[in-house]
Design an enzyme around this catalytic site. Structure first.
Site, PDB file in Angstrom:
ATOM      1  N   PRO A   1       0.814  -1.228   0.000  1.00 58.08           N
ATOM      2  CA  PRO A   1       0.000   0.000   0.000  1.00 58.08           C
ATOM      3  C   PRO A   1       0.849   1.281   0.000  1.00 58.08           C
ATOM      4  O   PRO A   1       0.488   2.272  -0.647  1.00 58.08           O
ATOM      5  CB  PRO A   1      -0.822  -0.125   1.279  1.00 58.08           C
ATOM      6  N   TYR A   2       1.975   1.243   0.716  1.00 58.32           N
ATOM      7  CA  TYR A   2       2.883   2.388   0.737  1.00 58.32           C
ATOM      8  C   TYR A   2       3.432   2.661  -0.658  1.00 58.32           C
ATOM      9  O   TYR A   2       3.444   3.805  -1.130  1.00 58.32           O
ATOM     10  CB  TYR A   2       4.009   2.094   1.730  1.00 58.32           C
ATOM     11  N   TYR A   3       3.854   1.599  -1.345  1.00 60.59           N
ATOM     12  CA  TYR A   3       4.396   1.771  -2.682  1.00 60.59           C
ATOM     13  C   TYR A   3       3.315   2.176  -3.693  1.00 60.59           C
ATOM     14  O   TYR A   3       3.578   2.965  -4.611  1.00 60.59           O
ATOM     15  CB  TYR A   3       5.117   0.510  -3.134  1.00 60.59           C
TER      16      TYR A   3
ATOM     17  N   LYS B   1       2.950   5.928  -3.183  1.00 64.36           N
ATOM     18  CA  LYS B   1       4.076   6.686  -3.720  1.00 64.36           C
ATOM     19  C   LYS B   1       4.077   6.653  -5.251  1.00 64.36           C
ATOM     20  O   LYS B   1       4.320   7.690  -5.904  1.00 64.36           O
ATOM     21  CB  LYS B   1       5.390   6.116  -3.183  1.00 64.36           C
TER      22      LYS B   1
END
Length: 214
Positions: free
Chosen positions: A128-130, A133
């Protein structure tokens, strides 16, 4: 240059605001989430504005009014869930980009993450972080703003060395947050880095030399 620092109370943000406070060419405005965070910036004689990235584009634009540049160093943090990651790292970035377009704040620096364009490198745990970003970077690249996207490797709290490796497709490696802030500081006024996306890890080159070769 008057610079709105979004995520100013984060670890990279604090290093970066301190660098700006010591540079007579620039004036920092620290965008923070609560009054409890003001004291650090008062100690640097830096103005603060309290605005959450979960508020409206208009409120972010009001904080940005009169600025020449915006530096986005915000993140929901590793202890939050995927919902907050998408709200802050993705939608918060998208709203900040929209606010820059509305206010005519053309210069925009984004702190992203190494391998944000390489899905095969994303682990399930931090996907989810990637995702956040990756899509925030693409929104910025399509915005028409004079952007620079900086993708650091694994962030550490070690003292900065002032030496990095910079390129488009690096192997994973660590980099102190202090050195990420120094890269932001160098990149801020560099027209050569307009429209550039690059990765950084600790290396053997002085920051200015590494960035000048991009």
């Amino acid at each position: 240059m008057k610079v709105l620092v979004v995520g100013a109370n984060g670890q990279i943000g604090r290093h970066f605001v301190k660098l700006l406070s010591e540079d007579p060419r620039h004036t920092a405005i620290a965008m923070i989430r609560s009054e409890e965070q003001i004291s650090f910036f008062n100690s640097l004689n830096v103005e603060s504005v309290i605005v959450s990235l979960e508020e409206s584009v208009q409120e972010i634009a009001a904080a940005m009014a009169g600025c020449d540049a915006v530096v986005f160093t915000a993140g929901s943090g590793g202890s939050t869930g995927a919902d907050k990651t998408l709200l802050i790292d993705l939608d918060g970035a998208a709203k900040t980009i929209e606010a820059a377009q509305q206010t005519g704040t053309d210069r925009f620096l984004m702190v992203s993450a190494i391998h944000a364009d390489r899905r095969e490198q994303w682990g399930d745990e931090i996907a989810p972080y990637y995702v956040a970003k990756h899509h925030a970077d693409n929104i910025l690249r399509a915005s028409g703003l004079a952007y620079t996207i900086i993708r650091p490797g694994a962030l550490t709290n070690d003292p900065g060395t002032g030496k990095i490796q910079a390129g488009e497709n690096l192997e994973r490696g660590p980099i102190p947050r202090e050195d990420v802030a120094k890269v932001l500081h160098h990149a801020l006024a560099s027209e050569q880095l307009h429209g550039k996306t690059f990765e950084i890890i600790t290396g053997k080159d002085e920051i200015a030399d590494a960035l000048n070769r991009l």
